[in-house]
Design a protein around this motif. Structure first.
Motif, PDB file in Angstrom:
ATOM      1  N   ASN A  86      40.743  28.440  80.948  1.00 46.02           N
ATOM      2  CA  ASN A  86      39.446  28.106  80.342  1.00 46.02           C
ATOM      3  C   ASN A  86      38.893  26.801  80.909  1.00 46.02           C
ATOM      4  O   ASN A  86      37.703  26.708  81.221  1.00 46.02           O
ATOM      5  CB  ASN A  86      39.583  27.999  78.818  1.00 46.02           C
ATOM      6  CG  ASN A  86      39.735  29.343  78.150  1.00 46.02           C
ATOM      7  OD1 ASN A  86      39.452  30.383  78.730  1.00 46.02           O
ATOM      8  ND2 ASN A  86      40.189  29.325  76.908  1.00 46.02           N
ATOM      9  N   ALA A 130      40.993  21.713  76.044  1.00 52.71           N
ATOM     10  CA  ALA A 130      40.871  23.108  75.629  1.00 52.71           C
ATOM     11  C   ALA A 130      41.863  23.420  74.519  1.00 52.71           C
ATOM     12  O   ALA A 130      42.990  22.927  74.516  1.00 52.71           O
ATOM     13  CB  ALA A 130      41.111  24.031  76.816  1.00 52.71           C
ATOM     14  N   ASP A 160      39.815  29.334  72.029  1.00 52.26           N
ATOM     15  CA  ASP A 160      38.724  29.831  72.866  1.00 52.26           C
ATOM     16  C   ASP A 160      37.651  28.774  73.126  1.00 52.26           C
ATOM     17  O   ASP A 160      36.552  29.091  73.563  1.00 52.26           O
ATOM     18  CB  ASP A 160      38.093  31.075  72.237  1.00 52.26           C
ATOM     19  CG  ASP A 160      37.395  30.802  70.911  1.00 52.26           C
ATOM     20  OD1 ASP A 160      37.538  29.682  70.362  1.00 52.26           O
ATOM     21  OD2 ASP A 160      36.713  31.714  70.403  1.00 52.26           O
ATOM     22  N   ARG A 161      37.967  27.483  72.862  1.00 54.83           N
ATOM     23  CA  ARG A 161      36.987  26.403  73.038  1.00 54.83           C
ATOM     24  C   ARG A 161      37.422  25.443  74.136  1.00 54.83           C
ATOM     25  O   ARG A 161      38.605  25.126  74.286  1.00 54.83           O
ATOM     26  CB  ARG A 161      36.807  25.589  71.749  1.00 54.83           C
ATOM     27  CG  ARG A 161      36.488  26.388  70.508  1.00 54.83           C
ATOM     28  CD  ARG A 161      35.125  27.042  70.597  1.00 54.83           C
ATOM     29  NE  ARG A 161      34.973  28.072  69.612  1.00 54.83           N
ATOM     30  CZ  ARG A 161      34.143  28.020  68.588  1.00 54.83           C
ATOM     31  NH1 ARG A 161      33.377  26.979  68.403  1.00 54.83           N
ATOM     32  NH2 ARG A 161      34.066  29.035  67.743  1.00 54.83           N
ATOM     33  N   VAL A 214      36.121  21.564  75.516  1.00 54.52           N
ATOM     34  CA  VAL A 214      35.276  20.391  75.310  1.00 54.52           C
ATOM     35  C   VAL A 214      35.308  19.576  76.591  1.00 54.52           C
ATOM     36  O   VAL A 214      36.379  19.287  77.120  1.00 54.52           O
ATOM     37  CB  VAL A 214      35.776  19.532  74.127  1.00 54.52           C
ATOM     38  CG1 VAL A 214      34.916  18.285  73.966  1.00 54.52           C
ATOM     39  CG2 VAL A 214      35.807  20.353  72.851  1.00 54.52           C
ATOM     40  N   ILE A 216      30.522  21.575  74.330  1.00 55.19           N
ATOM     41  CA  ILE A 216      31.560  22.463  73.802  1.00 55.19           C
ATOM     42  C   ILE A 216      31.170  23.876  74.195  1.00 55.19           C
ATOM     43  O   ILE A 216      30.043  24.312  73.929  1.00 55.19           O
ATOM     44  CB  ILE A 216      31.695  22.357  72.276  1.00 55.19           C
ATOM     45  CG1 ILE A 216      32.018  20.926  71.862  1.00 55.19           C
ATOM     46  CG2 ILE A 216      32.777  23.335  71.767  1.00 55.19           C
ATOM     47  CD1 ILE A 216      31.965  20.688  70.358  1.00 55.19           C
ATOM     48  N   PHE A 217      32.087  24.566  74.831  1.00 56.16           N
ATOM     49  CA  PHE A 217      31.875  25.956  75.216  1.00 56.16           C
ATOM     50  C   PHE A 217      32.871  26.842  74.476  1.00 56.16           C
ATOM     51  O   PHE A 217      34.041  26.490  74.337  1.00 56.16           O
ATOM     52  CB  PHE A 217      32.095  26.151  76.719  1.00 56.16           C
ATOM     53  CG  PHE A 217      31.066  25.501  77.580  1.00 56.16           C
ATOM     54  CD1 PHE A 217      29.889  26.151  77.886  1.00 56.16           C
ATOM     55  CD2 PHE A 217      31.288  24.234  78.095  1.00 56.16           C
ATOM     56  CE1 PHE A 217      28.941  25.546  78.700  1.00 56.16           C
ATOM     57  CE2 PHE A 217      30.347  23.622  78.909  1.00 56.16           C
ATOM     58  CZ  PHE A 217      29.170  24.283  79.211  1.00 56.16           C
ATOM     59  N   ARG A 218      32.390  27.993  74.010  1.00 58.14           N
ATOM     60  CA  ARG A 218      33.277  29.037  73.502  1.00 58.14           C
ATOM     61  C   ARG A 218      33.408  30.070  74.606  1.00 58.14           C
ATOM     62  O   ARG A 218      32.419  30.468  75.230  1.00 58.14           O
ATOM     63  CB  ARG A 218      32.716  29.700  72.246  1.00 58.14           C
ATOM     64  CG  ARG A 218      33.680  30.771  71.663  1.00 58.14           C
ATOM     65  CD  ARG A 218      33.113  31.433  70.425  1.00 58.14           C
ATOM     66  NE  ARG A 218      31.902  32.189  70.696  1.00 58.14           N
ATOM     67  CZ  ARG A 218      31.854  33.423  71.202  1.00 58.14           C
ATOM     68  NH1 ARG A 218      32.972  34.056  71.534  1.00 58.14           N
ATOM     69  NH2 ARG A 218      30.692  34.023  71.397  1.00 58.14           N
ATOM     70  N   ASP A 268      34.744  33.851  75.993  1.00 54.64           N
ATOM     71  CA  ASP A 268      34.993  35.217  75.544  1.00 54.64           C
ATOM     72  C   ASP A 268      35.127  36.101  76.773  1.00 54.64           C
ATOM     73  O   ASP A 268      34.230  36.106  77.632  1.00 54.64           O
ATOM     74  CB  ASP A 268      33.852  35.710  74.644  1.00 54.64           C
ATOM     75  CG  ASP A 268      34.131  37.069  74.036  1.00 54.64           C
ATOM     76  OD1 ASP A 268      35.297  37.367  73.712  1.00 54.64           O
ATOM     77  OD2 ASP A 268      33.165  37.852  73.905  1.00 54.64           O
ATOM     78  N   GLU A 279      29.202  30.734  74.636  1.00 58.42           N
ATOM     79  CA  GLU A 279      28.422  29.985  73.641  1.00 58.42           C
ATOM     80  C   GLU A 279      28.512  28.501  73.972  1.00 58.42           C
ATOM     81  O   GLU A 279      29.515  28.047  74.511  1.00 58.42           O
ATOM     82  CB  GLU A 279      29.016  30.271  72.264  1.00 58.42           C
ATOM     83  CG  GLU A 279      28.143  29.979  71.104  1.00 58.42           C
ATOM     84  CD  GLU A 279      28.702  30.569  69.800  1.00 58.42           C
ATOM     85  OE1 GLU A 279      28.040  30.348  68.764  1.00 58.42           O
ATOM     86  OE2 GLU A 279      29.764  31.228  69.799  1.00 58.42           O
ATOM     87  N   HIS A 280      27.447  27.734  73.617  1.00 59.07           N
ATOM     88  CA  HIS A 280      27.384  26.324  74.006  1.00 59.07           C
ATOM     89  C   HIS A 280      26.716  25.460  72.944  1.00 59.07           C
ATOM     90  O   HIS A 280      25.706  25.842  72.371  1.00 59.07           O
ATOM     91  CB  HIS A 280      26.586  26.220  75.315  1.00 59.07           C
ATOM     92  CG  HIS A 280      26.325  24.833  75.763  1.00 59.07           C
ATOM     93  ND1 HIS A 280      25.074  24.260  75.706  1.00 59.07           N
ATOM     94  CD2 HIS A 280      27.141  23.876  76.270  1.00 59.07           C
ATOM     95  CE1 HIS A 280      25.141  23.023  76.175  1.00 59.07           C
ATOM     96  NE2 HIS A 280      26.378  22.765  76.516  1.00 59.07           N
ATOM     97  N   TRP A 281      27.330  24.286  72.720  1.00 55.16           N
ATOM     98  CA  TRP A 281      26.770  23.217  71.890  1.00 55.16           C
ATOM     99  C   TRP A 281      26.896  21.930  72.698  1.00 55.16           C
ATOM    100  O   TRP A 281      27.778  21.814  73.544  1.00 55.16           O
ATOM    101  CB  TRP A 281      27.569  23.015  70.609  1.00 55.16           C
ATOM    102  CG  TRP A 281      27.704  24.194  69.720  1.00 55.16           C
ATOM    103  CD1 TRP A 281      26.966  24.465  68.602  1.00 55.16           C
ATOM    104  CD2 TRP A 281      28.658  25.254  69.817  1.00 55.16           C
ATOM    105  NE1 TRP A 281      27.391  25.635  68.015  1.00 55.16           N
ATOM    106  CE2 TRP A 281      28.437  26.137  68.745  1.00 55.16           C
ATOM    107  CE3 TRP A 281      29.673  25.572  70.719  1.00 55.16           C
ATOM    108  CZ2 TRP A 281      29.180  27.290  68.548  1.00 55.16           C
ATOM    109  CZ3 TRP A 281      30.423  26.720  70.525  1.00 55.16           C
ATOM    110  CH2 TRP A 281      30.175  27.560  69.445  1.00 55.16           C
TER     111      TRP A 281
END
Length: 138
Positions: free
Chosen positions: A6, A72, A75-76, A78, A108-110, A112, A118-120
């Motif tokens: 990841n 990491a 599933d995240r 940073v 922060i990425f999720r 999959d 996904e991203h914040w």
């Protein structure tokens, strides 16, 4: 995916897409239904929206990202980074100033299915705007 796998995916995104200016890699690294939690004005949804975002960043700020931390778990991923940029093009409706700036952020990425899904983020926009002399510094 393992934490190391990841982290390698996120590192590749920063090195090849942002620093390397290779938007074609997005198709390989990012899910089609990618979810952005803080989209730029005019940014579409999904993978195509991420291409919009990267184009705006690259053309507007000519960024060079340095990875300061990469962490990491599950599933995240940073990533804490520093960006050295030059406001060389219109960015978020602001005409280019030609000024350079250095500012920090955390993404922060999720993950999959071996892709960014996904991203914040949190970015020191105040520092960036002050260095570009778009806001007073005191």
């Amino acid at each position: 995916m393992s934490a190391e796998t990841n982290k390698a995916l996120v590192r590749r995104f920063f090195e090849e897409v942002l620093n390397g200016r290779n938007l074609e890699v997005i198709d390989e690294l990012v899910a089609t239904d990618y979810q952005e939690h803080d989209p730029f004005p005019g940014q579409r949804e999904g993978r195509e929206g991420l291409k919009d975002r990267m184009t705006m960043l690259i053309e507007g700020l000519a960024p060079t990202f340095t990875i300061d931390d990469l962490i990491a778990e599950g599933d995240r991923v940073v990533i804490r980074w520093t960006n050295n940029a030059t406001h060389s093009g219109t960015f978020l409706g602001i005409p280019p100033t030609g000024r350079s700036c250095r500012f920090a952020g955390i993404d922060i990425f999720r993950m999959d299915d071996d892709r960014l899904a996904e991203h914040w983020h949190v970015v020191d926009q105040l520092s960036m705007l002050q260095q570009l002399e778009l806001l007073p510094s005191s």
